[in-house]
Design a protein around this motif. Sequence first.
Motif, PDB file in Angstrom:
ATOM      1  N   PRO A 126       0.854  -1.196   0.000  1.00  0.00           N
ATOM      2  CA  PRO A 126       0.000   0.000   0.000  1.00  0.00           C
ATOM      3  C   PRO A 126       0.888   1.244   0.000  1.00  0.00           C
ATOM      4  N   GLY A 127       0.322   2.355  -0.398  1.00  0.00           N
ATOM      5  CA  GLY A 127       1.090   3.596  -0.365  1.00  0.00           C
ATOM      6  C   GLY A 127       1.273   4.150  -1.754  1.00  0.00           C
ATOM      7  N   SER A 128       2.057   5.215  -1.867  1.00  0.00           N
ATOM      8  CA  SER A 128       2.244   5.860  -3.165  1.00  0.00           C
ATOM      9  C   SER A 128       3.715   6.150  -3.384  1.00  0.00           C
ATOM     10  N   ALA A 129       4.031   6.432  -4.643  1.00  0.00           N
ATOM     11  CA  ALA A 129       5.414   6.741  -4.977  1.00  0.00           C
ATOM     12  C   ALA A 129       5.443   7.639  -6.197  1.00  0.00           C
ATOM     13  N   GLU A 130       6.563   8.281  -6.409  1.00  0.00           N
ATOM     14  CA  GLU A 130       6.751   9.157  -7.563  1.00  0.00           C
ATOM     15  C   GLU A 130       7.165   8.312  -8.777  1.00  0.00           C
ATOM     16  N   ILE A 145      -3.822   3.712 -10.241  1.00  0.00           N
ATOM     17  CA  ILE A 145      -2.742   3.400  -9.308  1.00  0.00           C
ATOM     18  C   ILE A 145      -3.332   2.608  -8.139  1.00  0.00           C
ATOM     19  N   ILE A 146      -2.775   1.431  -7.894  1.00  0.00           N
ATOM     20  CA  ILE A 146      -3.344   0.598  -6.826  1.00  0.00           C
ATOM     21  C   ILE A 146      -2.353   0.379  -5.689  1.00  0.00           C
ATOM     22  N   GLY A 147      -1.196   0.996  -5.757  1.00  0.00           N
ATOM     23  CA  GLY A 147      -0.224   0.820  -4.675  1.00  0.00           C
ATOM     24  C   GLY A 147       1.160   1.132  -5.191  1.00  0.00           C
ATOM     25  N   ARG A 148       2.160   0.586  -4.508  1.00  0.00           N
ATOM     26  CA  ARG A 148       3.526   0.865  -4.951  1.00  0.00           C
ATOM     27  C   ARG A 148       4.377  -0.389  -4.799  1.00  0.00           C
ATOM     28  N   ILE A 149       5.547  -0.329  -5.419  1.00  0.00           N
ATOM     29  CA  ILE A 149       6.469  -1.449  -5.286  1.00  0.00           C
ATOM     30  C   ILE A 149       7.837  -0.872  -4.951  1.00  0.00           C
ATOM     31  N   SER A 150       8.544  -1.534  -3.993  1.00  0.00           N
ATOM     32  CA  SER A 150       9.818  -0.971  -3.556  1.00  0.00           C
ATOM     33  C   SER A 150      10.949  -1.970  -3.751  1.00  0.00           C
ATOM     34  N   VAL A 151      12.151  -1.467  -3.774  1.00  0.00           N
ATOM     35  CA  VAL A 151      13.324  -2.323  -3.936  1.00  0.00           C
ATOM     36  C   VAL A 151      13.364  -3.379  -2.831  1.00  0.00           C
ATOM     37  N   ASP A 152      13.126  -2.953  -1.592  1.00  0.00           N
ATOM     38  CA  ASP A 152      13.175  -3.911  -0.487  1.00  0.00           C
ATOM     39  C   ASP A 152      12.125  -5.000  -0.640  1.00  0.00           C
TER      40      ASP A 152
END
Lengths: 250, 312
Positions: B257-261, B295-302
Amino acid sequence: MKPSSVIRLAALILLLAFIARPHAFAFLFEPLTVNRAPAIYNQGSLLALTLQHLRTVVLATLASTLIAVALGIFVTRPAGAEFLPLSRSLVNIGQTFPPIAVLAIAVPLVGFGEKPTFIALFLYGLLPIFENTLTGLTQISPQALEAARGMGMNPRQRLLEVELPLALPVILAGIRLSVIISLGTATIGSTVAAKGLGEVIIAGLQSNNIAFVLQGGLVVALLAVLIHDGLGLIERQAARKLGRSPDEVP
Amino acid sequence: MIEIEHLTKRYGDTTVVDDVSFQVEEGTLAVVVGTSGAGKSTLLRMINRLVEPTSGRVLIDGEDTRTIPEDTLRHRIGYVIQGYGLFPHRNVADNIATVPRLLGWNAREIAKRVEELLDLFQLDPAEFAHKFPHELSGGQQQRVGVARALAARPALLLMDEPFGALDAVIRAKAQDDLLAIQRRLGTTIVLVTHDMNEAFHLGDRIAVMNQARLLQYATPAELLMHPADAFVERLVGTAERPFRLLSLTKVQAALEPGSAEGEPIAVSDTLHEALSRLVWTGRRALPVADAGGTIIGRISVDGILDHGRALP
């Protein structure tokens, strides 16, 4: 129209005109005669002799084609593979034996006339057709054959639907070669009383009449050139369908 | 279902395929991979009996292939080889019609089926039906080859290095097309390749062969995490392993969940693609969009790294 087609057409018209109305060309041959000898062959119709000549050649080539192609097919099947060396040497003997020697042997057996000539031409014509059938059948892309087998074609279907159509241009080239050789070789048949254009040449040699020799030779040469071209055209047609350039056909 | 039971092929003293057994579920794609000379092609060719096994048997839907006449068996199994083996003297339509014609379909059925397949493989029938193989590009020949193999609606398709002759760009597209068509038709496929990337990209299950023997038959993830022996481990590429594992998992699995640029990543992309975008753009996280672009969420490196690690 391309220049080559114009030349072909002209040669065809010249040939037809000459064998139909040889006397119209007498003025060309008169300078070659001596002692008021006839300028144009006068012991039979040129047209009839030409047709006889062609008949012998066509029949002999048909027979060679049937036997050589059948043999070529047989020795490229698994069952016939072991006969490949044997059939190769047999066919090679046919080619190495001079036709005149074949005539000498055949006459006592089958008598004078068309038969010994037919035998000589038949034997002489086998090799080019046989070798080309072999080449044609063995150079087919292994992938096409593998695909044919993998799709469930039985041996007969593979032969008739894949192998022979793909080998056709090369087989045709062999037939063409054989026809051309036979056209020339058939003239010696007249030494054993076969009807044909050789008669004209031999008559000329016997009576020392260069005009006759030249007429017989010219007609045979024109026939050979025209038939060579005509068969070549058919071959290219067959090869074009396979996407090969015509130059690839030997 | 295809059941391969103790298949062995010997030529004299050489054993080409040594006691290989595995099963391919209905509607799945099994890849047989291995170095050249490992016996992959021979194994494949024993399934449609182009090569007769020395011992062992193959069951197709419970039926022993030895009880079916060879040609009948092959009419029922599609077969695609490297180089395709299209008939150079027949146009595209006639090539595709080969097996239906052998089966004696009538002309109308055949014409309809050919058109259907040309459409399926994105070849315009008006343009391509009457072309000859030499007039086609490599990619088009490949599609005609597969279309021809599928013409009589076989339940099983055997493919021997079907993409081997294509350049990298066209190959990737051809692989995706094959997967799409396989999902659509539900055809069971056994595919032979020496290309590990291809195996991971296509295979529901992968059979690894070396020196005539089957070393491991498993899903791509199992192969990566529990290689049966050193050879398999080398083959799957030790350095490549985490990335291969990531390319087996979709973004969906690591969605936070959350947002990103930044430019969003599609939820249907693989984690491998997502990671490479993150590295390339120098961000720690990127937004994730669904098929509709929301946009349904975000994806991170970790988040991604957690999925690229071998389980303890």
